[in-house]
Motif scaffolding. Sequence first.
Motif, mmCIF file in Angstrom:
data_model
loop_
_atom_site.group_PDB
_atom_site.id
_atom_site.type_symbol
_atom_site.label_atom_id
_atom_site.label_comp_id
_atom_site.label_asym_id
_atom_site.label_seq_id
_atom_site.Cartn_x
_atom_site.Cartn_y
_atom_site.Cartn_z
ATOM 1 N N ALA A 63 39.385 44.012 28.642
ATOM 2 C CA ALA A 63 39.092 44.517 29.988
ATOM 3 C C ALA A 63 40.276 44.303 30.921
ATOM 4 C CB ALA A 63 37.845 43.834 30.544
ATOM 5 N N GLU A 64 40.880 43.137 30.839
ATOM 6 C CA GLU A 64 42.015 42.829 31.704
ATOM 7 C C GLU A 64 43.242 43.682 31.377
ATOM 8 O OE1 GLU A 64 42.305 38.619 31.028
ATOM 9 O OE2 GLU A 64 41.006 38.164 32.735
ATOM 10 N N SER A 65 43.380 44.086 30.119
ATOM 11 C CA SER A 65 44.572 44.842 29.719
ATOM 12 C C SER A 65 44.393 46.347 29.851
ATOM 13 C CB SER A 65 44.974 44.489 28.285
ATOM 14 O OG SER A 65 44.011 44.953 27.359
ATOM 15 N N CYS A 66 43.196 46.812 30.155
ATOM 16 C CA CYS A 66 42.970 48.246 30.311
ATOM 17 C C CYS A 66 43.822 48.761 31.479
ATOM 18 C CB CYS A 66 41.491 48.535 30.576
ATOM 19 S SG CYS A 66 41.151 50.289 30.830
ATOM 20 N N PRO A 67 44.696 49.733 31.225
ATOM 21 C CA PRO A 67 45.613 50.185 32.284
ATOM 22 C C PRO A 67 44.925 50.882 33.450
ATOM 23 C CG PRO A 67 45.868 51.554 30.329
ATOM 24 C CD PRO A 67 44.938 50.426 29.958
ATOM 25 N N VAL A 68 43.684 51.326 33.269
ATOM 26 C CA VAL A 68 42.978 52.016 34.351
ATOM 27 C C VAL A 68 41.693 51.299 34.761
ATOM 28 C CG1 VAL A 68 43.979 54.284 33.875
ATOM 29 C CG2 VAL A 68 41.877 53.589 32.697
ATOM 30 N N GLU A 69 41.506 50.067 34.277
ATOM 31 C CA GLU A 69 40.330 49.257 34.606
ATOM 32 C C GLU A 69 39.021 50.012 34.362
ATOM 33 O OE1 GLU A 69 40.740 47.448 38.465
ATOM 34 O OE2 GLU A 69 42.405 46.196 37.778
ATOM 35 N N ALA A 70 38.921 50.648 33.191
ATOM 36 C CA ALA A 70 37.723 51.407 32.856
ATOM 37 C C ALA A 70 36.610 50.536 32.284
ATOM 38 C CB ALA A 70 38.077 52.508 31.853
ATOM 39 N N ILE A 71 36.935 49.283 31.931
ATOM 40 C CA ILE A 71 35.972 48.405 31.273
ATOM 41 C C ILE A 71 35.352 47.453 32.288
ATOM 42 C CG2 ILE A 71 35.656 46.631 29.494
ATOM 43 C CD1 ILE A 71 38.153 47.859 28.102
ATOM 44 N N SER A 72 34.032 47.377 32.270
ATOM 45 C CA SER A 72 33.336 46.407 33.116
ATOM 46 C C SER A 72 32.478 45.514 32.233
ATOM 47 C CB SER A 72 32.482 47.102 34.177
ATOM 48 O OG SER A 72 31.500 47.906 33.578
ATOM 49 N N ILE A 73 32.348 44.262 32.667
ATOM 50 C CA ILE A 73 31.569 43.266 31.936
ATOM 51 C C ILE A 73 30.603 42.619 32.911
ATOM 52 C CG2 ILE A 73 31.652 41.158 30.551
ATOM 53 C CD1 ILE A 73 34.637 41.825 30.005
ATOM 54 N N VAL A 74 29.341 42.529 32.498
ATOM 55 C CA VAL A 74 28.294 41.920 33.316
ATOM 56 C C VAL A 74 27.583 40.875 32.475
ATOM 57 C CG1 VAL A 74 26.131 42.385 34.538
ATOM 58 C CG2 VAL A 74 27.992 44.036 34.647
ATOM 59 N N ASP A 75 27.272 39.738 33.075
ATOM 60 C CA ASP A 75 26.492 38.717 32.395
ATOM 61 C C ASP A 75 25.099 39.296 32.136
ATOM 62 O OD1 ASP A 75 24.440 36.434 32.412
ATOM 63 O OD2 ASP A 75 26.339 35.355 32.183
ATOM 64 N N ALA A 76 24.692 39.327 30.868
ATOM 65 C CA ALA A 76 23.429 39.968 30.492
ATOM 66 C C ALA A 76 22.207 39.236 31.043
ATOM 67 C CB ALA A 76 23.330 40.085 28.979
ATOM 68 N N THR A 77 22.321 37.945 31.287
ATOM 69 C CA THR A 77 21.192 37.171 31.780
ATOM 70 C C THR A 77 21.058 37.243 33.297
ATOM 71 O OG1 THR A 77 21.426 35.644 29.929
ATOM 72 C CG2 THR A 77 20.134 34.886 31.806
ATOM 73 N N SER A 78 22.161 36.981 33.998
ATOM 74 C CA SER A 78 22.109 36.898 35.457
ATOM 75 C C SER A 78 22.414 38.205 36.154
ATOM 76 C CB SER A 78 23.088 35.827 35.937
ATOM 77 O OG SER A 78 24.438 36.263 35.752
ATOM 78 N N GLY A 79 23.112 39.109 35.460
ATOM 79 C CA GLY A 79 23.538 40.351 36.108
ATOM 80 C C GLY A 79 24.802 40.196 36.926
ATOM 81 N N ALA A 80 25.386 38.992 36.891
ATOM 82 C CA ALA A 80 26.606 38.732 37.656
ATOM 83 C C ALA A 80 27.794 39.457 37.020
ATOM 84 C CB ALA A 80 26.897 37.236 37.704
ATOM 85 N N THR A 81 28.666 39.968 37.866
ATOM 86 C CA THR A 81 29.867 40.630 37.387
ATOM 87 C C THR A 81 30.837 39.612 36.820
ATOM 88 O OG1 THR A 81 29.624 42.391 39.008
ATOM 89 C CG2 THR A 81 31.824 42.078 38.058
ATOM 90 N N VAL A 82 31.288 39.856 35.601
ATOM 91 C CA VAL A 82 32.308 39.027 34.962
ATOM 92 C C VAL A 82 33.680 39.659 35.185
ATOM 93 C CG1 VAL A 82 33.134 38.098 32.763
ATOM 94 C CG2 VAL A 82 30.668 38.201 33.226
ATOM 95 N N PHE A 83 33.754 40.995 35.000
ATOM 96 C CA PHE A 83 34.999 41.728 35.209
ATOM 97 C C PHE A 83 34.629 43.154 35.584
ATOM 98 C CE2 PHE A 83 38.713 44.189 34.280
ATOM 99 C CZ PHE A 83 39.735 43.375 34.708
ATOM 100 N N PRO A 84 35.329 43.785 36.530
ATOM 101 C CA PRO A 84 36.441 43.245 37.299
ATOM 102 C C PRO A 84 35.952 42.265 38.349
ATOM 103 C CG PRO A 84 35.921 45.460 38.043
ATOM 104 C CD PRO A 84 35.021 45.166 36.872
ATOM 105 N N PRO A 85 36.836 41.378 38.759
ATOM 106 C CA PRO A 85 36.433 40.395 39.769
ATOM 107 C C PRO A 85 36.016 41.101 41.066
ATOM 108 C CG PRO A 85 38.761 40.134 39.186
ATOM 109 C CD PRO A 85 38.219 41.263 38.375
ATOM 110 N N GLU A 86 34.999 40.557 41.678
ATOM 111 C CA GLU A 86 34.560 41.132 42.954
ATOM 112 C C GLU A 86 35.530 40.691 44.056
ATOM 113 O OE1 GLU A 86 30.517 39.864 43.355
ATOM 114 O OE2 GLU A 86 29.824 41.366 41.946
ATOM 115 N N ASP A 87 35.788 41.589 44.984
ATOM 116 C CA ASP A 87 36.721 41.272 46.091
ATOM 117 C C ASP A 87 36.147 40.265 47.035
ATOM 118 O OD1 ASP A 87 38.578 43.039 45.039
ATOM 119 O OD2 ASP A 87 37.782 44.711 46.204
#
Length: 77
Positions: free
Chosen positions: A53-77
């Motif tokens: 996810a971090e190396s994707c040149p266009v930030e197309a990958i998102s990761i969410v914690d499956a239990t809490s729903g919290a964003t893992v990537f991209p970092p929230e501003d």
Amino acid sequence: MGDRWRVEVDRSVCIGSGMCIGSAPNDFKLDAGRQSHPTAGETDASDAILEAAESCPVEAISIVDATSGATVFPPED
């Protein structure tokens, strides 16, 4: 029990660079149109997936914690 993640690829943003496959070859694949897809809807948290996810040149990958729903990537501003 470890963390579980939901991994998604925004196909409208993905340019098919394959960087994700280089970082996490078991977790991503490219289709015939060179669009990336996660190989599973939910997976164990891993450094390889985060690196992809971090190396994707266009930030197309998102990761969410499956239990809490919290964003893992991209970092929230």
